[in-house]
Design a protein around this motif. Structure first.
Motif, PDB file in Angstrom:
ATOM      1  N   MET A 125       0.844  -1.196   0.000  1.00 57.94           N
ATOM      2  CA  MET A 125       0.000   0.000   0.000  1.00 57.94           C
ATOM      3  C   MET A 125       0.882   1.250   0.000  1.00 57.94           C
ATOM      4  N   THR A 126       0.583   2.202  -0.889  1.00 53.41           N
ATOM      5  CA  THR A 126       1.374   3.423  -0.992  1.00 53.41           C
ATOM      6  C   THR A 126       0.990   4.400   0.122  1.00 53.41           C
ATOM      7  N   PRO A 127       1.887   5.372   0.434  1.00 57.50           N
ATOM      8  CA  PRO A 127       1.529   6.390   1.430  1.00 57.50           C
ATOM      9  C   PRO A 127       0.257   7.151   1.058  1.00 57.50           C
ATOM     10  N   LEU A 128       0.033   7.412  -0.232  1.00 60.86           N
ATOM     11  CA  LEU A 128      -1.166   8.126  -0.656  1.00 60.86           C
ATOM     12  C   LEU A 128      -2.420   7.300  -0.368  1.00 60.86           C
ATOM     13  N   GLN A 129      -2.383   6.009  -0.654  1.00 67.97           N
ATOM     14  CA  GLN A 129      -3.524   5.145  -0.350  1.00 67.97           C
ATOM     15  C   GLN A 129      -3.788   5.102   1.144  1.00 67.97           C
ATOM     16  N   PHE A 130      -2.712   5.063   1.935  1.00 69.07           N
ATOM     17  CA  PHE A 130      -2.852   5.061   3.387  1.00 69.07           C
ATOM     18  C   PHE A 130      -3.584   6.318   3.853  1.00 69.07           C
ATOM     19  N   LEU A 131      -3.149   7.474   3.366  1.00 70.10           N
ATOM     20  CA  LEU A 131      -3.767   8.742   3.768  1.00 70.10           C
ATOM     21  C   LEU A 131      -5.206   8.842   3.292  1.00 70.10           C
ATOM     22  N   LEU A 132      -5.484   8.318   2.089  1.00 73.68           N
ATOM     23  CA  LEU A 132      -6.852   8.357   1.580  1.00 73.68           C
ATOM     24  C   LEU A 132      -7.786   7.495   2.426  1.00 73.68           C
ATOM     25  N   LEU A 133      -7.290   6.362   2.896  1.00 73.68           N
ATOM     26  CA  LEU A 133      -8.117   5.514   3.747  1.00 73.68           C
ATOM     27  C   LEU A 133      -8.331   6.146   5.125  1.00 73.68           C
ATOM     28  N   VAL A 134      -7.332   6.845   5.642  1.00 77.72           N
ATOM     29  CA  VAL A 134      -7.530   7.584   6.895  1.00 77.72           C
ATOM     30  C   VAL A 134      -8.614   8.646   6.713  1.00 77.72           C
ATOM     31  N   ALA A 135      -8.507   9.402   5.602  1.00 75.91           N
ATOM     32  CA  ALA A 135      -9.505  10.436   5.331  1.00 75.91           C
ATOM     33  C   ALA A 135     -10.895   9.829   5.152  1.00 75.91           C
ATOM     34  N   ALA A 136     -10.966   8.695   4.438  1.00 73.70           N
ATOM     35  CA  ALA A 136     -12.256   8.023   4.266  1.00 73.70           C
ATOM     36  C   ALA A 136     -12.813   7.574   5.609  1.00 73.70           C
ATOM     37  N   GLY A 137     -11.933   7.119   6.497  1.00 73.58           N
ATOM     38  CA  GLY A 137     -12.376   6.708   7.823  1.00 73.58           C
ATOM     39  C   GLY A 137     -12.949   7.862   8.628  1.00 73.58           C
ATOM     40  N   VAL A 138     -12.299   9.029   8.561  1.00 71.79           N
ATOM     41  CA  VAL A 138     -12.824  10.203   9.269  1.00 71.79           C
ATOM     42  C   VAL A 138     -14.207  10.560   8.725  1.00 71.79           C
ATOM     43  N   TRP A 198      -5.435  -6.341   6.566  1.00 68.11           N
ATOM     44  CA  TRP A 198      -4.972  -5.527   7.687  1.00 68.11           C
ATOM     45  C   TRP A 198      -4.283  -4.245   7.241  1.00 68.11           C
ATOM     46  N   SER A 199      -3.617  -4.283   6.099  1.00 69.07           N
ATOM     47  CA  SER A 199      -2.939  -3.068   5.626  1.00 69.07           C
ATOM     48  C   SER A 199      -3.922  -1.948   5.336  1.00 69.07           C
ATOM     49  N   ALA A 200      -5.169  -2.313   4.996  1.00 68.79           N
ATOM     50  CA  ALA A 200      -6.215  -1.315   4.770  1.00 68.79           C
ATOM     51  C   ALA A 200      -7.027  -1.063   6.034  1.00 68.79           C
ATOM     52  N   ALA A 201      -7.180  -2.092   6.862  1.00 67.08           N
ATOM     53  CA  ALA A 201      -7.975  -1.942   8.076  1.00 67.08           C
ATOM     54  C   ALA A 201      -7.359  -0.930   9.038  1.00 67.08           C
ATOM     55  N   LEU A 202      -6.028  -0.913   9.142  1.00 69.61           N
ATOM     56  CA  LEU A 202      -5.363  -0.029  10.101  1.00 69.61           C
ATOM     57  C   LEU A 202      -5.616   1.447   9.806  1.00 69.61           C
ATOM     58  N   PRO A 203      -5.303   1.955   8.598  1.00 66.27           N
ATOM     59  CA  PRO A 203      -5.558   3.384   8.364  1.00 66.27           C
ATOM     60  C   PRO A 203      -7.046   3.734   8.423  1.00 66.27           C
ATOM     61  N   LEU A 204      -7.901   2.817   7.944  1.00 64.75           N
ATOM     62  CA  LEU A 204      -9.336   3.082   8.009  1.00 64.75           C
ATOM     63  C   LEU A 204      -9.802   3.171   9.457  1.00 64.75           C
ATOM     64  N   ALA A 205      -9.296   2.272  10.300  1.00 63.04           N
ATOM     65  CA  ALA A 205      -9.686   2.270  11.712  1.00 63.04           C
ATOM     66  C   ALA A 205      -9.226   3.545  12.412  1.00 63.04           C
ATOM     67  N   VAL A 206      -8.025   4.023  12.082  1.00 63.23           N
ATOM     68  CA  VAL A 206      -7.537   5.277  12.671  1.00 63.23           C
ATOM     69  C   VAL A 206      -8.479   6.420  12.326  1.00 63.23           C
ATOM     70  N   GLY A 207      -8.864   6.515  11.050  1.00 60.84           N
ATOM     71  CA  GLY A 207      -9.785   7.561  10.642  1.00 60.84           C
ATOM     72  C   GLY A 207     -11.148   7.413  11.282  1.00 60.84           C
ATOM     73  N   LEU A 208     -11.640   6.173  11.385  1.00 63.92           N
ATOM     74  CA  LEU A 208     -12.942   5.946  12.003  1.00 63.92           C
ATOM     75  C   LEU A 208     -12.940   6.336  13.477  1.00 63.92           C
TER      76      LEU A 208
END
Length: 255
Positions: free
Chosen positions: A1-14, A205-215
């Motif tokens: 997962m790229t840093p951009l995808q990580f940040l986008l999933l955090v934003a989506a979680g928020v 899990w690589s997607a669950a972590l940033p999404l969970a942080v945003g959520l």
């Protein structure tokens, strides 16, 4: 997962956490964000459910004043929520991937329509207060809670809408206390479903972590937003967006 995808999933979680607090449709943002990351539908749903646990943690931690005095009620409802969440998880694991992909657009469309036609939560709370001025819960409330929790464990879009409406109409509580109750009870259903998924099926899990942080962040911010936001307009925007998403997923599933 790229840093951009990580940040986008955090934003989506928020965004999903806020949407869940306002309209009970967190999955409207978080689920398609996972699909956009290249995760297959069933795995995306499983990962979404696991990540949503932190949304509930954030919401509940910000709602402790509203939960005060509801301990006995929570004990009665928790058993139904846990059983329902486990049943919903089992149902998902038994559903073939292709069938699930075709079912999802209908569930999102139904959730969006329910959001459009439902009376505003403050009106529901006022009606519930008139019908139940003593705040005494009917005997069947844990059963109804369990039924909604089954759907929550299976997919969950609009489970919050249905559970909030149920609590407002039958408990006599105001919007803030009813919403806090919904956050905790639905969080338990999500948690038991998530535990089953972690043990029994793959989680991205690589997607669950940033999404969970945003959520978690969105869940923490949600209760203050519920107290102040112009909810009617926001709910309509979210519902219309949900119908658009349902149409898009239907084209992919049936095209």
């Amino acid at each position: 997962m790229t840093p951009l995808q990580f940040l986008l999933l955090v934003a989506a979680g928020v965004g999903a956490g806020l949407t869940g607090s306002i309209a009970g449709l967190a999955s409207l943002i978080s689920y398609p964000a996972l699909l956009a990351s290249g995760i297959p539908p069933v795995t995306a749903n499983v990962t979404n459910t696991v990540a949503l646990v932190l949304n509930s943690v954030g919401s509940v931690s910000a709602s402790r004043p509203e939960l005060s005095g509801q301990g006995r009620r929570l004990l009665r409802l928790s058993a139904g929520a846990l059983l329902g969440g486990a049943a919903g998880a089992a149902l998902l694991l038994l559903t073939p991937s292709g069938a699930f992909e075709r079912i999802v657009p209908w569930m999102i469309a139904g959730a969006s329509v329910a959001l459009l036609v439902q009376r505003p939560p403050r009106d529901l709370a006022a009606a519930g207060a008139r019908a139940h001025p003593s705040h005494r819960d009917p005997w069947w409330l844990p059963l109804a809670t369990s039924a909604i929790a089954v759907y929550g464990g299976y997919f969950g879009a609009a489970a919050g809408v249905m559970m909030l409406a149920l609590f407002l109409l039958v408990t006599g509580e105001g919007l803030a206390r009813g919403n806090a109750l919904k956050n905790l009870v639905l969080g338990l259903a999500n948690a038991v479903a998530a535990a089953a998924f972690v043990v029994l099926t793959p989680v991205a899990w690589s997607a669950a972590l940033p999404l969970a942080v945003g959520l978690f962040v969105g869940g923490r911010l949600g209760p203050p937003v519920v107290r102040r936001a112009p909810q009617a307009a926001l709910r309509r925007v979210i519902a219309v967006a949900g119908l658009g998403l349902a149409a898009h997923l239907a084209v992919q599933a049936y095209g």
